[in-house]
Each structure stands twice: as structure tokens, then as C-alpha cells.
Design an enzyme around this catalytic site. Structure first.
Site, mmCIF file in Angstrom:
data_model
loop_
_atom_site.group_PDB
_atom_site.id
_atom_site.type_symbol
_atom_site.label_atom_id
_atom_site.label_comp_id
_atom_site.label_asym_id
_atom_site.label_seq_id
_atom_site.Cartn_x
_atom_site.Cartn_y
_atom_site.Cartn_z
ATOM 1 C CG ASP A 1 74.164 23.496 -152.926
ATOM 2 O OD1 ASP A 1 73.737 24.372 -152.164
ATOM 3 O OD2 ASP A 1 74.314 23.656 -154.153
ATOM 4 N NE ARG B 1 76.237 20.704 -157.910
ATOM 5 C CZ ARG B 1 74.982 20.633 -157.436
ATOM 6 N NH1 ARG B 1 74.676 21.212 -156.279
ATOM 7 N NH2 ARG B 1 74.064 19.981 -158.094
ATOM 8 N NE ARG C 1 74.414 31.059 -145.806
ATOM 9 C CZ ARG C 1 73.616 32.101 -145.828
ATOM 10 N NH1 ARG C 1 72.741 32.230 -146.792
ATOM 11 N NH2 ARG C 1 73.682 33.023 -144.896
#
Lengths: 250, 250
Positions: free
Chosen positions: B55, B200, B53
Site C-alpha cells: 500500500d 495492519r 501489492r
């Protein structure tokens, strides 16, 4: 007192109808957006003179443009100071004071362009606006070798779009190279100036060399023919970037 | 008869609110656009199951998704056949038949992400959606050296955004490297899976290592603390690309 300042400008050309301001405001141009930001920053109407009229969709890391302005802002502070006034697809990367007589177009010593080809089996969506896609396996060594035919002072009429307005089609190419890194083939060419669409027609022709469709001897014949119909197609604007413009003193 | 097909998908995430379909149609997602194209091509309602998934703003060269479809089109022809049905920011780069029991999320062997930093004095507008800008001179060798602390099986709670829904925060990182090429620093990390925002947060923390703000010993302490507030900031989505997902058999 007005000072003349030479700015180095980088932009993502994919959102613009080229550098040159157009009368019809429906077609946004880099120059228009740039002048609007400069005018807001300096609080006076700024008109800039660009060194190169890049086409719609063409990018720049090193466009150059002069402005004349009465300001107390130190020149070296301008790139960062201008940042918040500019749209995110235009960045000023350098600023330097120049003589009153300096003209960014007439005093240019040499320009460097890069043409990027994404050479892989399938397209890469991330690079679609910044490279031309080619799925055939290009012979990079042949491209680099054959490209050397173009180095030197030649009449490049075969590589100019019809209707170019220059007085002469003689130009000097100082150097040209073709290299591959990962999936990207990059054609890099430096010259004293380029005719309309010249780098894109050279690139389209060298791509045909890479596909085995044009030999070294054929490229020599194309160059000598001074006939645009003999050269290859004009490669897409998205692959082209104006990398650097050099002046004698700046 | 329905066949299950595993597609490898590349996309430019800058125009999307992430992979995962959302109820509110004002937020375009990759999955929605992808299913729409697949449904038009196969002339039946297609629902796909994505492996990851990603972002909002995150890109992919190697997302994977399964579909179940009754079609006579040979699997290997699908990437090119689908091309004209897809928007230009989504490309199918591979297709392979898989077993009925195969699940793209549960059977994943390892994933590789790349995080790109444009490390130069000034921003480059061309790369603004595909890298995070950092104007400080990053110590790439230190980043690469210190990053090795993260290799292995660890509780990565310090590197997970609060509110993650996984049962456990233990993951295995098989390899991590930091390299520089031109103005780009690339953090490449391969693991058996990643927590929400983990790559991240790792990238944001390693950027601080590159800026001289976090030492090797400090990174070890951050990892052991299992405390998100000890790690660095979450680096921007634009720099992240899902590069590859590997399965045991595919």
C-alpha cells in the site's frame, strides 16, 4: 513577567540547512521553523538560543534551546501544547524552567553524539537519510578498541575542519564506543564540547580503522600531529545525531 | 533470447502511492519508477510482475519482482549495475535467474512482514515515516503471548479490509512475535499470504492488547467471529515493512 525556559528538541535534519537561522530565506533552517512555531503559539516574536549549531542534514534527539516568554502555560504542559504548532519533523520532548543567568551554550557540561553506519552489502533506502552506507565488512571490535586513544583531554586540531573559530582546539572526550546491532554500527561519543565537524571527522577516521586502513599507533600519531590532513575523511552529515546535552542542574 | 530474472527490491515507500502502477500519473508508484529505471538500463520497455501489492506508505526490504529481458549482463552483476539508474529510494538487493514458468505471486511459499511501533512518551521525528507512534506503555509480553492465538490455519475474515477480492479468507500464519528493542516494538509475522490490510489490522488489534483493551480470550472470539468490526483499527501504513518473500527454490 518573562520566564526563561529550556526546551529539549528532536528533529529530522534531512529537510533543513542545519539549525542556525540564515539571512537567506531560501535555505530553511530548524531554528527558523522552530521560532515561527513558538511565535505562533505564544503570539509574540520569539527568538531562541540553541546549544549546538548542527549542520545541514544532521539530526537531533536532544538539542536544547532557551526562550524567554511571558506566559501562563505551565512549563510541563509545553511539549504537548506546542505539538500542533510545529512541523512534523520537529518535536519538543521536554521543557523546564531555568535561572535568568542560564545560557545553553556556555553552561553545557557535556554533549553526546551518535554516528550511524549502515554496514551491509547493499544500501537500505529506508535508512539513507539517517545513516552513512558502507559495504565493507567493518571490524567493529578494532574500531572500539582504537577509539579509546581519543578519550581524555587532547588538542583535537587534527579532527577539526579548517577555519574553525574556537579560541582553543583542546577538548575532553569522556567516553567513546563503537557497537554493532543488526546492520547498524553506532559510534557514540561524549565530550565537553566538539570542534567544527569533529565528530564526523572522528567517525570518518574510525571507519578507516574498521576497514583496516588505520592502526591504533597511527591514530595516536594522527592525534599528536595536530594536522587535519593526517586524519580520515569527514563522514556524511546524514549519519550524525545530537543525542543529548547535559547541564549541571538540568 | 529472453531470460526471466527474479529481483529482490528494497524501497522507502513514504514517497509513493504503493507498489502497483496506476493509470493516473499524478500518483507516483514504486512499480512505475522501477520499470522506468529498468527500461532505461536495458534500453527496452520493461514490465515487471511484483509479488506483493504494498500500500501507499508501506516499505519493503524484500519485495520480489520478475522481469523478462534479453541481456548479456550477468545476473549477479545486476544489483550494482542498476544502482545509478534507480532513484535513491529504491534499491535492488538481489537478482537470480528463474524458470520460464515461475510466477512471483502464484509460487510464493511464505511472506514476512514487520510492523514497527515507536513506543515512547513523545514522537521521534526521525522515525515518523517508518513507525507508528504510541505514547502508552505497551505490554509487550502480553502482545507476544496473545498473538499466538493467530498462529495456524484460520479464516482471517475479521482481519481483512472490506472489499477484499480473494476467493477465500483462509490463510496460514506460520509464526508471529512481538519484541521490544529500545523504544521500538516490532510485530513480526510470517504466513503463506495475507488478505488486504491483514497485517495492519492484526497490528492495530495487538496494539490494543498491549494497551490492556483486548484479552487473549477476546482475541480468540474476534478470530472466530469472522467479523471485521470486532477487531481493532487498521494501524498506519508507515509502520509496515515487507521484509521477506520466500519461494521453494529461490
Amino acid at each position: 513577567m518573562k520566564r526563561k525556559i529550556l526546551l529539549t528538541v528532536a528533529y529530522d535534519g534531512s529537510g533543513y540547512y542545519g539549525w542556525q537561522k540564515q539571512a537567506d530565506k531560501r535555505f530553511p533552517t530548524v531554528q527558523e521553523a522552530f521560532e515561527k512555531a513558538l511565535s505562533a503559539f505564544f503570539r509574540e516574536d520569539i527568538v531562541c538560543i540553541g546549544a549546538s549549531r548542527t549542520d545541514r542534514g544532521v539530526h537531533a534527539f536532544g538539542q536544547r534551546a532557551t526562550i524567554e516568554v511571558d506566559t501562563t502555560v505551565p512549563t510541563e504542559k509545553l511539549p504537548l501544547a506546542l505539538h500542533s504548532f510545529l512541523p512534523e519533523n520537529i518535536v519538543v520532548v521536554d521543557a523546564v524552567d531555568v535561572d535568568d543567568e542560564f545560557h545553553p551554550r556556555f553552561h553545557c557540561a557535556c554533549k553526546t553524539y551518535e554516528y550511524k553506519i549502515y554496514n551491509a552489502k547493499f544500501r537500505n533506502p529506508v535508512y539513507r537519510k539517517y545513516s552513512e552506507f558502507n559495504h565493507k565488512k567493518l571490524d567493529i571490535l578494532a574500531m572500539n578498541d582504537v577509539a579509546q586513544v581519543l578519550v581524555g583531554k587532547h588538542d583535537f586540531k587534527s579532527f577539526a575542519a579548517s577555519g574553525f573559530s574556537s579560541k582553543t582546539s583542546v577538548r575532553t572526550i569522556f567516553g567513546i564506543s563503537v557497537e554493532k546491532s543488526g546492520e547498524f554500527a553506532t559510534i557514540r561519543v561524549t565530550g565537553d564540547g566538539f570542534l567544527y565537524n569533529m565528530v564526523r571527522i572522528i567517525s570518518g577516521t574510525l571507519i578507516m580503522v574498521g576497514e583496516g586502513k588505520i592502526s591504533k599507533q597511527q591514530l595516536e600519531e594522527i592525534l599528536l600531529s595536530c594536522d587535519r590532513t593526517k586524519a580520515g575523511k569527514t563522514a556524511g552529515a546524514e549519519g550524525l545525531t545530537l543525542v543529548k546535552i547535559k547541564y549541571e542542574n538540568y
